[in-house]
Write a protein that holds these residues in place. Structure first.
Motif, PDB file in Angstrom:
ATOM      1  N   PHE A   1       0.620  -1.157  -0.180  1.00  0.00           N
ATOM      2  CA  PHE A   1       0.105   0.065   0.006  1.00  0.00           C
ATOM      3  C   PHE A   1       1.004   1.097  -0.359  1.00  0.00           C
ATOM      4  N   ASN A   2       1.830   1.458   0.627  1.00  0.00           N
ATOM      5  CA  ASN A   2       2.132   2.501   1.216  1.00  0.00           C
ATOM      6  C   ASN A   2       3.641   3.315  -0.709  1.00  0.00           C
ATOM      7  N   TYR A   3       4.075   1.245  -0.854  1.00  0.00           N
ATOM      8  CA  TYR A   3       4.947   1.885  -2.415  1.00  0.00           C
ATOM      9  C   TYR A   3       3.787   2.108  -2.845  1.00  0.00           C
ATOM     10  N   GLY A   4       2.187   1.946  -3.062  1.00  0.00           N
ATOM     11  CA  GLY A   4       1.699   2.524  -3.898  1.00  0.00           C
ATOM     12  C   GLY A   4       1.326   3.758  -3.812  1.00  0.00           C
ATOM     13  N   ALA A   5       1.383   4.314  -2.635  1.00  0.00           N
ATOM     14  CA  ALA A   5       0.398   5.081  -2.744  1.00  0.00           C
ATOM     15  C   ALA A   5       1.748   6.109  -2.240  1.00  0.00           C
ATOM     16  N   LYS A   6       3.101   5.905  -2.414  1.00  0.00           N
ATOM     17  CA  LYS A   6       4.666   6.725  -2.997  1.00  0.00           C
ATOM     18  C   LYS A   6       5.208   7.336  -1.284  1.00  0.00           C
ATOM     19  N   LYS A   7       4.738   6.314  -0.222  1.00  0.00           N
ATOM     20  CA  LYS A   7       5.310   6.404   1.403  1.00  0.00           C
ATOM     21  C   LYS A   7       6.629   5.558   1.738  1.00  0.00           C
ATOM     22  N   TYR A   8       7.670   6.174   0.937  1.00  0.00           N
ATOM     23  CA  TYR A   8       9.037   5.848   1.180  1.00  0.00           C
ATOM     24  C   TYR A   8       9.286   5.545   2.107  1.00  0.00           C
ATOM     25  N   ALA A   9       9.131   6.171   3.300  1.00  0.00           N
ATOM     26  CA  ALA A   9       9.580   6.451   4.354  1.00  0.00           C
ATOM     27  C   ALA A   9       9.002   5.310   5.280  1.00  0.00           C
ATOM     28  N   ARG A  10       7.951   5.128   4.897  1.00  0.00           N
ATOM     29  CA  ARG A  10       7.037   4.258   5.745  1.00  0.00           C
ATOM     30  C   ARG A  10       7.999   2.451   5.267  1.00  0.00           C
ATOM     31  N   VAL A  11       7.322   2.710   3.995  1.00  0.00           N
ATOM     32  CA  VAL A  11       8.055   1.117   3.316  1.00  0.00           C
ATOM     33  C   VAL A  11       9.444   0.590   3.946  1.00  0.00           C
ATOM     34  N   LYS A  12      10.049   2.119   4.078  1.00  0.00           N
ATOM     35  CA  LYS A  12      11.709   1.827   4.941  1.00  0.00           C
ATOM     36  C   LYS A  12      12.150   0.794   6.359  1.00  0.00           C
ATOM     37  N   GLN A  13      10.438   2.140   7.070  1.00  0.00           N
ATOM     38  CA  GLN A  13      10.701   2.115   8.451  1.00  0.00           C
ATOM     39  C   GLN A  13      10.436   0.164   8.430  1.00  0.00           C
ATOM     40  N   THR A  14       9.410  -0.274   7.576  1.00  0.00           N
ATOM     41  CA  THR A  14       8.521  -0.965   7.853  1.00  0.00           C
ATOM     42  C   THR A  14       9.385  -2.376   7.917  1.00  0.00           C
ATOM     43  N   TYR A  15      10.180  -2.048   6.341  1.00  0.00           N
ATOM     44  CA  TYR A  15      11.355  -3.331   6.293  1.00  0.00           C
ATOM     45  C   TYR A  15      12.575  -3.823   7.384  1.00  0.00           C
ATOM     46  N   ILE A  16      12.601  -2.327   7.533  1.00  0.00           N
ATOM     47  CA  ILE A  16      14.231  -2.017   8.785  1.00  0.00           C
ATOM     48  C   ILE A  16      13.724  -2.596  10.213  1.00  0.00           C
ATOM     49  N   THR A  17      12.676  -2.183  10.709  1.00  0.00           N
ATOM     50  CA  THR A  17      12.012  -3.106  11.810  1.00  0.00           C
ATOM     51  C   THR A  17      11.224  -4.535  11.443  1.00  0.00           C
ATOM     52  N   ALA A  18      10.943  -4.906  10.885  1.00  0.00           N
ATOM     53  CA  ALA A  18      11.068  -7.005  10.179  1.00  0.00           C
ATOM     54  C   ALA A  18      12.606  -7.612  10.172  1.00  0.00           C
TER      55      ALA A  18
ATOM     56  N   PHE B   1      21.242  -7.015  -2.605  1.00  0.00           N
ATOM     57  CA  PHE B   1      19.984  -6.527  -2.772  1.00  0.00           C
ATOM     58  C   PHE B   1      19.704  -5.582  -2.253  1.00  0.00           C
ATOM     59  N   ILE B   2      19.389  -5.470  -0.891  1.00  0.00           N
ATOM     60  CA  ILE B   2      18.874  -4.760   0.344  1.00  0.00           C
ATOM     61  C   ILE B   2      19.512  -3.453   0.772  1.00  0.00           C
ATOM     62  N   VAL B   3      20.377  -3.303   0.058  1.00  0.00           N
ATOM     63  CA  VAL B   3      21.661  -1.698   0.185  1.00  0.00           C
ATOM     64  C   VAL B   3      21.435  -1.172  -0.534  1.00  0.00           C
ATOM     65  N   LYS B   4      20.832  -1.762  -1.950  1.00  0.00           N
ATOM     66  CA  LYS B   4      21.076  -1.252  -2.924  1.00  0.00           C
ATOM     67  C   LYS B   4      19.317  -0.922  -3.200  1.00  0.00           C
ATOM     68  N   GLU B   5      18.790  -1.476  -2.550  1.00  0.00           N
ATOM     69  CA  GLU B   5      17.123  -0.924  -2.740  1.00  0.00           C
ATOM     70  C   GLU B   5      16.900   0.065  -1.193  1.00  0.00           C
ATOM     71  N   ILE B   6      17.536   0.201   0.230  1.00  0.00           N
ATOM     72  CA  ILE B   6      17.518   0.976   0.038  1.00  0.00           C
ATOM     73  C   ILE B   6      18.316   2.707   0.031  1.00  0.00           C
ATOM     74  N   LYS B   7      19.006   2.469  -0.900  1.00  0.00           N
ATOM     75  CA  LYS B   7      19.394   3.171  -1.722  1.00  0.00           C
ATOM     76  C   LYS B   7      18.463   4.130  -2.555  1.00  0.00           C
ATOM     77  N   ASN B   8      17.848   3.518  -2.860  1.00  0.00           N
ATOM     78  CA  ASN B   8      16.683   3.537  -4.102  1.00  0.00           C
ATOM     79  C   ASN B   8      16.131   4.424  -3.899  1.00  0.00           C
ATOM     80  N   LEU B   9      15.396   3.875  -2.450  1.00  0.00           N
ATOM     81  CA  LEU B   9      14.061   4.110  -1.329  1.00  0.00           C
ATOM     82  C   LEU B   9      14.541   5.445  -1.191  1.00  0.00           C
TER      83      LEU B   9
END
Length: 467
Positions: A317-334, A450-458
């Protein structure tokens, strides 16, 4: 007027609260589902007061059937995860009509695949048992168990897939209740059918199938009468190849992960049978040990996969809504939570291997010796094993299916499978044990890249949103 993005809690609720809401019931659902396998193992191995358990041969027999159950799970997550991911992305972008068609086509796929699986499994049951590594000594036990278990596969496929959709509808607790109800019923019925009615392995299978049917009917009731996010109509259930293709594309990573597990189980069983026969353990002891430990490992997988799948609505949902900070926060917490839990499991396996195996009943000294070695060496790097499923689930949720598929393939197919074929040629049955930590370490390193590269992209996308 508020937009859907603002109205939907996925877009503004505190991340930790959302993770507890979605991942908590998802984890509980997977843990309860794990009971289907663990309870059968315990009752078959230990017995009940006044009745002697079937023992090591019975445990080995259920291990032979386990690849079939894993393949069924793979097909259910192919459809369930793919449907849920597409559903969340469409809701996140505000397209309710498309979300409804995604859900309807997902339900059609679950039903069709379930019918195909039970038909093929019953037609080729003997060939499947041979492929899965059955031995002459346990063939009768395995056949009795498998032929009945096959009947429950359509219900299990529908249940698993529908519960993914129910969680995406904002009702993760309902999903958990549906799965838990059947599992509790299985626990009650297992000793009755196995021992009181003297049905043995067939009784264990009957208890499992009854539980699966009850759970599937509960999930079906919610989908038909209680769904909240959308309203179904007959047009939702019109087969649309483009929608089905998109469902399978986004569900492929989770499916391939399960299929690769099944493939590894098949190779593992045949390797243990062959090299076990040439060791002090014999064929049946390694088969029983690895079978029991794989059920214990389901508890670990239930936690990390449940958390990963519970996070998928938040990611999508947040990626589709372009709320990238929330996407990143969710991944790091998980990732942090998965690592903490994985480390706790690591210490349990290292410090208490015999106590873990005693759950399934008594065995010979050779049985406990092989089990302790397998738990301590093969599972040595379980402390980092949570990273890969979380990362793979993340990429799937945001629509990057190819990366998710690649990461799903790493540990099981790209690394572990070749090691299971090569190392035993050098070290005998010990080669199976050494393959575990090597493949775990390699899979972790690739996921990290892969995830280090993705976090830079976010981070870059987030900056673009602010400019």
């Amino acid at each position: 007027m508020q937009t859907l993005k603002t109205e939907n809690p996925l877009g503004y609720e505190k991340i930790s609260k959302l993770m507890m809401k979605y991942s908590g019931p998802a984890i509980a659902s997977f843990l309860v589902a794990a009971i289907y396998n663990i309870v059968d193992q315990v009752f078959i191995g230990r017995g009940i007061p006044g009745y002697e358990g079937i023992g090591v041969l019975g445990i080995a027999a259920t291990n032979i059937v386990f690849p079939l159950l894993t393949i069924s799970t793979a097909l259910s997550v192919l459809i369930g995860v793919g449907t849920a991911a597409n559903f969340n992305l469409r809701l996140g972008s505000g397209n309710r009509e498309a979300a409804a068609k995604v859900a309807g086509n997902g339900i059609l796929l679950m039903t069709a695949v379930g019918i195909a699986v039970v038909t093929l499994s019953l037609l080729f049951s003997h060939q499947l048992l041979v492929l899965f590594g059955v031995t002459d000594e346990i063939y009768a036990y395995t056949e009795a168990y498998m032929k009945i278990i096959c009947i429950g596969l359509p219900f299990q496929i529908f249940l698993s897939g529908a519960c993914q959709l129910i969680r995406s509808d904002g009702s993760p607790t309902i999903s958990m209740i549906a799965i838990a109800s059947g599992a509790i019923l299985n626990i009650i019925l297992d000793p009755i059918f196995i021992y009181v009615l003297d049905m043995g392995m067939a009784g264990a299978a009957i208890a499992t199938v009854i539980g699966q049917i009850v759970s599937a009917l509960m999930a079906l009731y919610y989908v038909i009468f209680k769904f909240k996010s959308i309203k179904f109509n007959k047009n939702c259930f019109k087969p649309l190849p483009s929608y089905m293709s998109r469902i399978t594309a986004l569900g492929a990573a989770a499916c391939i992960n399960q299929i690769s597990m099944a493939l590894v189980q098949i190779v593992m069983n045949n390797t243990l049978r062959y090299y076990g026969a040439n060791s002090v353990y014999g064929s049946e002891i390694p088969l029983a040990c690895v079978g029991a430990i794989s059920k214990i490992n389901i508890i670990f997988l239930a936690f990390v996969i449940g958390m990963s799948q519970g996070c998928q609505p938040i990611f999508g949902f947040n990626y589709g809504a372009k709320k990238y900070a929330r996407v990143k926060q969710t991944y790091i917490t998980a990732m942090v939570v998965a690592t903490i839990f994985s480390t706790l499991i690591f210490f349990v396996f290292q410090l208490f291997p015999n106590q873990v195996m005693a759950i399934f009943g008594e065995g010979s000294p050779e049985y406990f010796a092989f089990s302790a070695r397998y738990l301590r060496v093969f599972m040595m790097l379980i402390c980092i094993n949570g990273i890969q499923p979380v990362t793979s689930g993340y990429f799937t949720s945001i629509g990057k299916a190819k990366v998710g598929i690649l990461l799903s393939l790493t540990r099981q197919v790209i690394f572990l499978l070749p090691l299971l074929l090569i190392l035993p040629l050098i070290f005998g049955i010990d080669g199976v044990v050494y393959a575990g930590p090597i493949s775990d370490g390699a899979a972790f390193l690739l996921a990290a890249v892969f995830i280090v590269k993705e976090i830079k992209n976010l981070n870059m996308l987030e900056k673009e949103m602010l400019t």
